[in-house]
Design an enzyme around this catalytic site. Sequence first.
Site, PDB file in Angstrom:
ATOM      1  N   GLN A 280      11.271   6.873  14.437  1.00 38.63           N
ATOM      2  CA  GLN A 280      12.240   6.586  13.373  1.00 38.63           C
ATOM      3  C   GLN A 280      11.577   5.690  12.336  1.00 38.63           C
ATOM      4  O   GLN A 280      10.972   4.681  12.696  1.00 38.63           O
ATOM      5  CB  GLN A 280      13.475   5.890  13.943  1.00 38.63           C
ATOM      6  CG  GLN A 280      14.252   6.719  14.945  1.00 38.63           C
ATOM      7  CD  GLN A 280      15.084   7.826  14.300  1.00 38.63           C
ATOM      8  OE1 GLN A 280      15.217   7.890  13.079  1.00 38.63           O
ATOM      9  NE2 GLN A 280      15.627   8.697  15.124  1.00 38.63           N
ATOM     10  N   TYR A 309      15.301  16.371  22.477  1.00 41.72           N
ATOM     11  CA  TYR A 309      14.598  16.011  21.236  1.00 41.72           C
ATOM     12  C   TYR A 309      14.239  14.534  21.312  1.00 41.72           C
ATOM     13  O   TYR A 309      14.574  13.742  20.433  1.00 41.72           O
ATOM     14  CB  TYR A 309      15.459  16.316  20.002  1.00 41.72           C
ATOM     15  CG  TYR A 309      15.969  17.734  19.974  1.00 41.72           C
ATOM     16  CD1 TYR A 309      15.242  18.728  19.331  1.00 41.72           C
ATOM     17  CD2 TYR A 309      17.154  18.081  20.618  1.00 41.72           C
ATOM     18  CE1 TYR A 309      15.698  20.037  19.325  1.00 41.72           C
ATOM     19  CE2 TYR A 309      17.608  19.380  20.625  1.00 41.72           C
ATOM     20  CZ  TYR A 309      16.884  20.360  19.979  1.00 41.72           C
ATOM     21  OH  TYR A 309      17.331  21.638  19.984  1.00 41.72           O
ATOM     22  N   GLU A 330      11.036  17.395  24.912  1.00 47.00           N
ATOM     23  CA  GLU A 330      10.387  17.223  23.612  1.00 47.00           C
ATOM     24  C   GLU A 330       9.279  18.269  23.483  1.00 47.00           C
ATOM     25  O   GLU A 330       8.612  18.595  24.457  1.00 47.00           O
ATOM     26  CB  GLU A 330       9.842  15.789  23.533  1.00 47.00           C
ATOM     27  CG  GLU A 330       8.812  15.520  22.478  1.00 47.00           C
ATOM     28  CD  GLU A 330       9.298  15.720  21.044  1.00 47.00           C
ATOM     29  OE1 GLU A 330      10.380  15.234  20.687  1.00 47.00           O
ATOM     30  OE2 GLU A 330       8.568  16.396  20.284  1.00 47.00           O
ATOM     31  N   ASP A 378      19.221  14.815  19.369  1.00 41.84           N
ATOM     32  CA  ASP A 378      18.760  14.235  18.105  1.00 41.84           C
ATOM     33  C   ASP A 378      17.777  15.217  17.467  1.00 41.84           C
ATOM     34  O   ASP A 378      16.588  14.930  17.352  1.00 41.84           O
ATOM     35  CB  ASP A 378      18.092  12.876  18.408  1.00 41.84           C
ATOM     36  CG  ASP A 378      17.682  12.125  17.157  1.00 41.84           C
ATOM     37  OD1 ASP A 378      18.026  12.584  16.047  1.00 41.84           O
ATOM     38  OD2 ASP A 378      17.002  11.094  17.282  1.00 41.84           O
ATOM     39  N   CYS A 405      20.203  14.335  11.359  1.00 46.33           N
ATOM     40  CA  CYS A 405      19.701  13.998  10.021  1.00 46.33           C
ATOM     41  C   CYS A 405      20.139  15.070   9.032  1.00 46.33           C
ATOM     42  O   CYS A 405      19.685  15.099   7.895  1.00 46.33           O
ATOM     43  CB  CYS A 405      18.189  13.843  10.036  1.00 46.33           C
ATOM     44  SG  CYS A 405      17.345  15.254  10.723  1.00 46.33           S
TER      45      CYS A 405
HETATM   46  N1  SAH Z   1      15.135  10.933  19.500  1.00 45.38           N
HETATM   47  C1  SAH Z   1      13.867  10.582  18.911  1.00 45.38           C
HETATM   48  C2  SAH Z   1      13.248  11.721  18.079  1.00 45.38           C
HETATM   49  C3  SAH Z   1      14.121  12.408  17.090  1.00 45.38           C
HETATM   50  S1  SAH Z   1      13.304  13.422  15.933  1.00 45.38           S
HETATM   51  C4  SAH Z   1      13.998   9.319  18.107  1.00 45.38           C
HETATM   52  O1  SAH Z   1      15.092   8.844  17.821  1.00 45.38           O
HETATM   53  O2  SAH Z   1      12.963   8.771  17.724  1.00 45.38           O
HETATM   54  C5  SAH Z   1      13.405  15.006  16.600  1.00 45.38           C
HETATM   55  C6  SAH Z   1      12.362  15.290  17.684  1.00 45.38           C
HETATM   56  O3  SAH Z   1      12.595  16.629  18.149  1.00 45.38           O
HETATM   57  C7  SAH Z   1      10.928  15.243  17.214  1.00 45.38           C
HETATM   58  O4  SAH Z   1      10.190  14.422  18.102  1.00 45.38           O
HETATM   59  C8  SAH Z   1      10.456  16.704  17.320  1.00 45.38           C
HETATM   60  O5  SAH Z   1       9.094  16.808  17.683  1.00 45.38           O
HETATM   61  C9  SAH Z   1      11.340  17.250  18.397  1.00 45.38           C
HETATM   62  N2  SAH Z   1      11.615  18.710  18.391  1.00 45.38           N
HETATM   63  C10 SAH Z   1      11.647  19.544  17.327  1.00 45.38           C
HETATM   64  N3  SAH Z   1      12.010  20.782  17.698  1.00 45.38           N
HETATM   65  C11 SAH Z   1      12.214  20.730  19.049  1.00 45.38           C
HETATM   66  C12 SAH Z   1      12.607  21.695  20.017  1.00 45.38           C
HETATM   67  N4  SAH Z   1      12.865  22.947  19.676  1.00 45.38           N
HETATM   68  N5  SAH Z   1      12.721  21.290  21.302  1.00 45.38           N
HETATM   69  C13 SAH Z   1      12.465  20.008  21.668  1.00 45.38           C
HETATM   70  N6  SAH Z   1      12.084  19.062  20.782  1.00 45.38           N
HETATM   71  C14 SAH Z   1      11.948  19.411  19.496  1.00 45.38           C
END
Ligand code: SAH
Length: 449
Positions: A280, A309, A330, A378, A405
């Site tokens: 973030q 995620y 992830e 997320d 987002c």
């Molecule tokens: N929850 C974390 C990251 C959120 S951002 C935080 O608050 O920091 C979204 C994340 O989803 C990123 O790390 C991205 O790499 C991951 N992502 C994107 N597409 C995805 C998918 N299809 N399956 C799993 N993760 C994914």
Amino acid sequence: MKKNQIIDLEITDLSYEAMGVAHYEGMTVFVTNALPSEVVSAKILKVKKNFAFAKIEEIKKESPDRVKIKLNQWVQTGLASLAHIKYDKQLEFKRNQVVNLLKKAHLDEIEVGQTLPSPEQTGYRNKAQVPVREYNGQLEIGFFRRHSHDLVPLTNFFTTDPEIDRVLVAVRDVLRKYKIAPYDEVNNTGIIRYLDVRRSKANGEIMVILVSRVKDFPQMMGVAAEISQIPKVSGLVLNYNPKKTNVILGKKDYLVFGNDQITDQIGDLKFRISPQSFFQINSLQTPRLYDLAIKQADLGSDDVVIDAYSGIGTIGLSVAKHVKAVRGIEVVRDAIKDAKDNAELNGIENAKYYLGKAEEIMPRWAKKGMKTDVVFVDPPRKGLTPEFINATVKTGPKKVVYISCSPATMIRDLLLFQKQGYEFKRIDPVDMFPQTPHVEAVTVLTKKK
Ligand code: SAH
């Protein structure tokens, strides 16, 4: 209406991209930087069938919500396209985005909270990715003009931590000194494409990533030696991106010196972050976002929690000590490695991380009969998939906490959960990105009895 025509317009609204909206002879006109209630003399730039784009020639009546900004470039580049609007009006703008989307989805009864303001309104970003290009015959860093790839040279990035700006300029000067060729995206030639700099708010460590079209270049040793002298730089990474593409980072990283992770902190937990991992970007607002999400999750000590995620594990690890087990999903390999490191670093043994796509892993788990209590999601802007939503429902959680987002895709997904026996009553916008039109929002879905 014709290109280059100059007309007076009364601005009545703000588009979701923060353009002033006016109506003229049956056409909708989008005017860059204009604000509702303003009357402007505008020059027409582009005419389409039902709408046109224009720019301000002169403001004839100014909005009381307008603020003077030091550099027009911030707004022009889209680096900070809301910077000309008072902060409380920015918060209102973001709340209205959510209200309008709910209206469109016939969900007028859903309550929308006041947008949670960010503790810092400028200099809040802990990361910058800035293009390196040739401009007037020399290597420059800056930002692209909105809807284009024309570089606008900048040294003050306004929303970025000033310590990061300092390093960006210092690295730019090193690249100039060693006569490194900036990237040329038309011909896919030149060397350095982007500078990517991250700083830990907790301990001030700085990671520099040179995004390069080539794996190595003759001046590399000299460049690295000089970058190592910049105060607080704890590591230099070369990211190899040889392709003709708009994607910023290539897949391969090479550590040139120092550490390939920096360590930051959220609440009382420490987090290691690798070059390719998401973290973030608003360090001070993140714990407030998580608190809002976690508070609504109604966690119990016997709960099995999914952190989908997960990035580097920030949400799951923040709740791990209060629940039975956490499973994170992830898709980025570096982030999974960081998440595992971070569990260990914080002495957490009940969190496990799985590499793969959430929309593939969750259905597998559901098929095996896994039961969950709380699921945090997320996702990136495109949101969830129906496969993921169906599988989540099948595991029977009492709560699904959705951090988004992109309120548009979030509301699309909430409707799918609603059809399968989940309800939600409110959405809380959170300002993670002051001075920009980006809206973050949190909501909680509860399984109906
Ligand atoms: N929850 C974390 C990251 C959120 S951002 C935080 O608050 O920091 C979204 C994340 O989803 C990123 O790390 C991205 O790499 C991951 N992502 C994107 N597409 C995805 C998918 N299809 N399956 C799993 N993760 C994914």
